[in-house]
Design an enzyme around this catalytic site. Structure first.
Site, PDB file in Angstrom:
ATOM      1  CG  ASP A  92       7.406   1.669   3.357  1.00 26.84           C
ATOM      2  OD1 ASP A  92       8.282   2.541   3.220  1.00 26.84           O
ATOM      3  OD2 ASP A  92       7.036   1.235   4.463  1.00 26.84           O
ATOM      4  CE1 TYR A 128       0.265   4.289   7.087  1.00 25.10           C
ATOM      5  CE2 TYR A 128       0.378   5.515   9.165  1.00 25.10           C
ATOM      6  CZ  TYR A 128       0.848   5.265   7.881  1.00 25.10           C
ATOM      7  OH  TYR A 128       1.892   5.996   7.379  1.00 25.10           O
TER       8      TYR A 128
END
Length: 551
Positions: free
Chosen positions: A136, A223
């Site tokens: 994002d 992540y």
């Protein structure tokens, strides 16, 4: 030999006539030479081909192609996310736009038009393009992977034209063996020459599987979410004057790392994460189950995986021992490690795939637990979708500290889950050794001037100096108040009383806390609609809009 005329005896009228005649001859000769040049250029395009210039005539059919994978790293703060969506204008460019621009500029792919938000067609048509993660806005990546078909150095097969045998352009000669790495275009180096400095191609894979898809072939996505300890500037004052928190007595700003670790490990396993994501009704998702292989909170070890940790390696050290640095005046200077705050931590999570904003929602709940505002048992409650089918309203964590660390493509039979793709990294020895055999002056694209390390060092140092200046100014501001905090560390704070405020500070991963007024526990907050209700409402709205549009 023509006899030279004696113009001294000519009349004015005759001289003017002679000059006019010579000018006419000169104009005719110039026109003739110009026409011959144009005719030669039009009849021999193969002899004068601009293959890389923006105005050059580039015929992609003259070149062979191959399917490869690229491993990218980028800092996401200057970009509007990774994915480019035609017809959806964004205030900032996307990583895909920059990558597409670099690929077309270097003629690695052919595109008849530039990316346009007004077009509805994909910018990757004919490239067999796929991407692993759609990070994002503001999110960075150290191991993003894309699959794509690009131009190759391998020559096309020979063809027979009349009685002559012609070879298409493409790089190598078919009479000599073509090595799929050594003789190929150095894709990473070529792209890095034109990409912005905060987007780097780290490696390329010469032989992905035939059915490779960067999205669907990925078996694990990793992540990291970074944060500091303390999370924000702590409440000043003696320990006796501190208020008691909801779960423990603590000074605001400091996080309970052990509680966060205990909560993070509850994510491990196969769970329904509908209460830890943002529902995208346009995709009509009904299955929110995702498998998490690993979840923990760890302190960042600078010598292992922290910022510029590579400087701790012996080959980068100034002297033999990092703790004993020889001084020019004789005595040994020892590096100071007594002052450890603020420390750097990260929430690490590995899984098969992740929902929209899932990691940022997970981090937000962990921060609430770390601040003592929620109990680790909240994780169990939110994962129990039978008893909690509607997501409580809460804000997700900030985007900037989130990083897509790596994408793994393991074989099904590999129980260890190791990456099966063979990557050729910038500066790999086997690639450089072959290049050096051709030219001893070959540029080092990894450690050399203008190489990947050199360019990334400039970005890091610029921001490091900003950090030092801002941190020093912060120290100066604190040192000036009360005047004694730094002179007497043992007694200076005892004379200060903690500032009592009615508004609760809530940390959400950003640069500072948010003032939230009186804190309302997650389970006592309003609930959103169920997933089925959200999806159904979207479908009804879409049908209504299509009906109105057809009238």
């Amino acid at each position: 030999m023509t006899e030279q005329a004696d113009y001294s005896q000519w009349s004015s009228e005759k001289l003017i006539e002679r000059v006019t005649h010579l000018e006419q001859q000169l104009r005719e000769q110039i026109d003739k030479n110009t026409a011959q040049s144009k005719s030669k250029a039009n009849s021999s395009p193969a002899q004068k081909r601009n293959r890389s210039g923006p105005k050059g005539q580039f015929d992609p059919s003259k070149y062979s192609t191959r399917f490869i994978a690229l491993k990218l790293a980028y800092l996401g703060q200057r970009y509007n996310g990774f994915e480019f969506s035609p017809g959806n204008p964004t205030p900032l460019s996307t990583i895909e736009e920059e990558l597409h621009r670099a690929l077309t500029l270097t003629r690695l792919i052919y595109s008849s038009s530039k990316p346009s938000v007004n077009e509805s067609t994909s910018i990757w048509e004919g490239c067999d393009y796929s991407k692993c993660g759609r990070t994002d806005k503001g999110v960075s990546a150290f191991g993003q992977v894309v699959g794509i078909r690009v131009r190759s150095n391998r020559a096309l097969e020979r063809r027979i034209s009349g009685n002559a045998e012609e070879k298409e352009p493409g790089g190598s000669n078919l009479t000599t063996p073509f090595h799929h790495v050594y003789d190929e275009i150095p894709y990473a180096q070529v792209l890095n020459n034109v990409l912005p400095p905060d987007i780097r191609v780290l490696a390329w894979c010469p032989s992905p599987p035939a059915s490779f898809s960067a999205r669907f072939s990925c078996t694990e996505r990793q992540y990291r979410y970074y944060f500091t300890q303390p999370a924000f500037s702590p409440t000043v004052g003696s320990h006796k004057s501190l208020p008691s928190g909801a779960m423990r007595s603590s000074r605001e700003g400091w996080l309970d790392i052990q509680a966060m670790r205990s909560a993070a490990r509850k994510f491990k396993g196969l769970h329904d994460f509908r209460n830890f994501c943002k529902v995208d009704a346009s995709k009509q998702i009904e299955n929110f189950s995702r498998k998490i292989f690993y979840a923990d909170v760890q302190e960042v070890d600078p010598s292992q995986e922290g910022p510029v940790g590579y400087l701790d390696l012996p080959c980068f050290q100034e002297s033999k021992s990092k703790d004993e640095i020889p001084a020019s005046n004789g005595p040994i200077l020892r590096s100071s490690s007594s002052f450890v705050a603020p420390k750097l931590y990260m929430f690490k999570v590995h899984g098969t795939a992740f929902l929209w904003h899932q990691v940022r929602h997970m981090a937000a709940i962990l921060f609430l637990i770390g601040q003592g505002l929620e109990s680790p048992s909240l994780i169990d409650t939110l994962l129990d979708v039978e008893h909690m089918p509607q997501k409580p309203m809460y804000e997700m964590a900030n985007d900037a500290p989130l990083v897509l660390e790596d994408c793994i493509f393991a074989k099904k039979e590999d129980l260890a889950g190791l990456d099966s793709l063979e990557w050729v990294y910038v500066g790999d020895q086997e690639q450089r050794s072959n290049a050096n055999a051709k030219s001893s002056k070959k540029k080092d694209d990894k450690y050399g001037f203008g190489g990947v390390v050199d360019e990334l060092w400039k970005i890091w140092r610029s921001r490091k100096i900003d950090e030092v200046l801002a941190g020093t100014m912060l120290d100066v501001a604190v040192r000036g108040s009360k005047g004694s905090l730094y002179r007497d560390r043992n007694r200076g704070h005892e004379t200060l009383t903690a500032v009592q405020t009615e508004s609760q500070k809530v940390f959400q991963g950003g640069d500072g806390p948010r003032s939230a007024g009186k804190y309302i526990p997650i389970l006592k907050r309003p609930r959103m609609e169920t997933v089925s209700a959200i999806n159904e409402r979207y479908v009804k709205k879409k049908r209504l809009n299509s009906t109105v549009g057809s009238e």
